[in-house]
Each structure stands twice: as structure tokens, then as C-alpha cells.
Design an enzyme around this catalytic site. Structure first.
Site, PDB file in Angstrom:
ATOM      1  N   ARG A 234       0.845  -1.196   0.000  1.00 26.09           N
ATOM      2  CA  ARG A 234       0.000   0.000   0.000  1.00 26.09           C
ATOM      3  C   ARG A 234       0.877   1.242   0.000  1.00 26.09           C
ATOM      4  NH1 ARG A 234      -3.421  -2.585  -1.659  1.00 26.09           N
ATOM      5  NH2 ARG A 234      -5.532  -2.991  -0.891  1.00 26.09           N
ATOM      6  N   ASP A 258       5.397  -0.310  -6.559  1.00 25.69           N
ATOM      7  CA  ASP A 258       4.255  -0.661  -7.412  1.00 25.69           C
ATOM      8  C   ASP A 258       2.996   0.021  -6.916  1.00 25.69           C
ATOM      9  OD1 ASP A 258       3.088  -2.220  -9.606  1.00 25.69           O
ATOM     10  OD2 ASP A 258       2.023  -3.292  -8.009  1.00 25.69           O
ATOM     11  N   GLU A 263      -1.910   7.588  -5.614  1.00 26.37           N
ATOM     12  CA  GLU A 263      -1.925   6.956  -6.931  1.00 26.37           C
ATOM     13  C   GLU A 263      -3.254   7.041  -7.673  1.00 26.37           C
ATOM     14  OE1 GLU A 263      -2.883   2.266  -6.366  1.00 26.37           O
ATOM     15  OE2 GLU A 263      -0.969   2.928  -5.535  1.00 26.37           O
ATOM     16  N   HIS A 295       0.797  -0.194 -10.043  1.00 23.96           N
ATOM     17  CA  HIS A 295      -0.027  -1.134  -9.271  1.00 23.96           C
ATOM     18  C   HIS A 295      -0.417  -2.355 -10.108  1.00 23.96           C
ATOM     19  CE1 HIS A 295      -2.482  -0.934  -5.335  1.00 23.96           C
ATOM     20  NE2 HIS A 295      -2.297  -2.193  -5.672  1.00 23.96           N
TER      21      HIS A 295
END
Length: 329
Positions: A234, A258, A263, A295
Site C-alpha cells: 500500500r 508498485d 496513486e 499497481h
């Protein structure tokens, strides 16, 4: 029994169709995310399926109750963007997909670390510029490093198996230790102890208010100089501005991210030929020792199928029996 699924991607459609055909249940899909406006579409349905990393409408559970919906099934693990108290207050059962493919995320995290260790981002740029010199970008071997795994749930345990396969020494920290791993003696007693010992820190934990910005200027100062940080969990676990500073001054040798704390307006959007409004993120993208992906650690055929099937099976189970193995509240 009727379901409606929001924020459905093209790659999910064939799995929705296959499940509908197999189960004989009406499932209508829409491309838009759940918002205050799109909530009007839930009337007449028994269950709602959703997948979004951003916020859900504040009034969502009250509206679902008002429209006769009984179950809300998310096609992912994390519930940190859901108000579960509101769900209970409005008698909405919530299910998630606790394990769609732990290996997908674990494999990706190791893949990204290997790229950092061997400076592939730098060499990709240099080769494109026809600069074929090696120095000074000498790499490191994973087997010579101590990997600190934060979070030893399904994904963390899969990552541990992979790192051990490379011959790395693995240590771990988890608020809720796994009994089998505890017997093996890999746990340290605190975050600080892990930060002090690890050459690599890889995050595989949920986001909680207590762990907001777990990685920050203070905790980075406790880490080894030249540490590598990997986050496929996260974005809120890392204070990105502090990380950027540490990447620039060399205290952190490299970071593979990632996920990013802000985001939602960026990832899974086509922003080509647009100026990014997020200055911290823009700064991060300029760094040779930062590897950023949008992600996608979960994003394999196996995982996508499981996310759709498990969410639908859970919604169906709640409608038929009042509960499901994946029930959150």
C-alpha cells in the site's frame, strides 16, 4: 438474484461471461467506477461488485440499503477505503478476495528487486543512448543479502520461499507471527530491529492508521546505508517525499514501488502528453534508482480470473445462505 459490477476492465469481461453462463445468474457490468452519480444504477440488484483503489462515496452503504442491495463484494483484498462501520449500520454484508494469487505479487516484488540490484533501468537508458560502458554500475547478488520481509501473510510467505530459493538470508516482522515461521526463528522483535539488519526491506502488509508512513525520514535513518526498499503493498506505508530525499542522497540505494500514496488520479489512466500535477511523483520518476510501476503486481491471468470468480461466488453465497467464507463484516 441479480448482480451489477462496476469499474469492469476489458480483461475481466470473459471471466464475468463464463461465470454467468455456468451459474445462470444475471450479472450486468459497467465500465465506470462507483461514484455518487453511478450509485443510482444499483436499484433492483441484490449485490454490487466493485474494484477501485480510490475512495468510495460516503453515502454508499446507506444508498445500497435504501435500494435493497444486501451484499457488497470487492474484487480485491484491501478494505482500508471502506467504512465498515457504515456497512454494518446499514446491514450490508461485505466480502473481499483475500487471496487471488499471492505468487503473482511475490514474484513481481522479487523481479523488481533484481532489476534494482543489477541496475537494469540505468543500462536500458544507457543502451538507448548508445553508451555501452559498464562502470560504475556494478551489481549485487541476492544470495549475499539479508532480506527483511514486513508482513508474513500469504504474499509475504510466498516471497520468503522465493528469496530462500535465491539463497538470501531472510528475517521477518509481523504483528501476528505465523506459528510455523516462528518455530524457524526468522522473526525479529520490532520494526527497528528489522530496519537495522536488512539490506532489503520488502513490504507485504495491509495499510492501517498505525502504519501510515511507516517508512519516513526517521525510520530510514535507522536503516543501513545503501538499503533497498520494495513496496507492492500500500502506498500509504511510505512517506514518498522522505524516500525521494533518501534516494537522492544515497542512504537508500534503490526503491521499487508498485503503489504510491496518491496513486488514484495517476495509475490506470492514460496521461500521455499531459503535465503531471504531482511534483513529488514527478521527482520520483526522474530518479535512475527508483523503479515505478502502476499497481500491476497482481496483474496476471490467474489473478484476474480469481478476483472475478471469488467475488461473484461470495456474493452468490451471501444471497443464498447469508454468509460466505470471504465475509469481512
Amino acid at each position: 438474484m441479480k448482480f451489477i459490477a462496476f469499474n469492469v476492465r476489458e480483461d475481466e469481461l470473459k471471466y464475468f461471461e463464463a461465470w454467468k453462463k455456468k451459474n445462470g445468474v444475471q450479472v450486468d457490468v459497467v465500465k465506470e467506477a462507483l461514484s455518487t452519480e453511478s450509485l443510482s444504477k444499483v436499484a433492483g440488484y441484490d449485490g454490487v461488485l466493485a474494484l477501485q483503489t480510490g475512495t468510495f462515496p460516503k453515502e454508499m452503504f446507506a444508498k445500497l440499503n435504501e435500494k435493497g442491495v444486501t451484499v457488497f463484494s470487492i474484487r480485491n483484498v484491501g478494505v482500508d477505503n471502506l467504512d465498515l462501520d457504515e456497512a454494518k449500520k446499514n446491514a450490508i454484508k461485505v466480502t473481499n478476495v483475500p487471496a487471488y494469487s499471492p505468487n503473482a505479487i511475490a514474484e513481481f516484488s522479487v523481479t523488481q528487486l533484481l532489476q534494482l540490484l543489477r541496475n537494469t533501468t540505468v543500462f536500458r537508458r544507457k543502451v538507448a543512448e548508445h553508451d555501452f560502458r559498464w562502470a560504475p554500475y556494478v551489481g549485487k547478488e541476492l544470495r549475499s543479502l539479508t532480506v527483511g520481509v514486513v508482513g508474513t501473510g500469504r504474499i509475504g510467505r510466498a516471497a520468503i520461499d522465493i528469496y530462500r530459493g535465491f539463497g538470501a538470508k531472510v528475517i521477518a516482522y509481523d504483528v501476528y507471527p505465523n506459528p510455523a515461521l516462528k518455530e524457524e526463528g526468522i522473526y525479529v522483535s520490532s520494526y527497528d530491529e528489522l530496519f537495522e539488519q536488512a539490506d532489503v526491506i520488502t513490504l507485504h502488509m495491509p495499510a492501517t492508521p498505525e502504519d501510515h508512513h511507516l517508512i519516513n525520514a526517521e525510520t530510514i535513518s535507522k536503516m543501513k546505508k545503501g538499503v533497498y526498499i520494495v513496496n507492492t503493498a500500500r502506498g500509504s506505508l511510505i512517506n514518498t517525499a522522505d524516500l525521494v530525499t533518501a534516494l537522492k542522497n544515497g542512504h537508500v540505494a534503490g526503491a521499487a514501488l508498485d503503489t504510491y500514496e496518491n496513486e488514484s488520479p495517476l495509475f490506470n489512466h492514460d496521461l500521455r502528453n499531459q503535465d503531471l500535477k504531482d511534483s513529488t511523483f514527478s521527482e520520483l520518476l526522474k530518479l535512475d534508482n527508483a523503479l515505478v510501476t502502476p499497481h500491476v503486481a497482481f496483474y496476471t491471468e490467474t489473478a484476474v480470473k480469481n478476483m472475478v470468480y471469488i467475488a461473484l461466488n461470495s456474493a452468490k453465497a451471501v444471497c443464498e445462505t447469508g454468509t460466505a467464507d470471504t465475509l469481512v463484516v
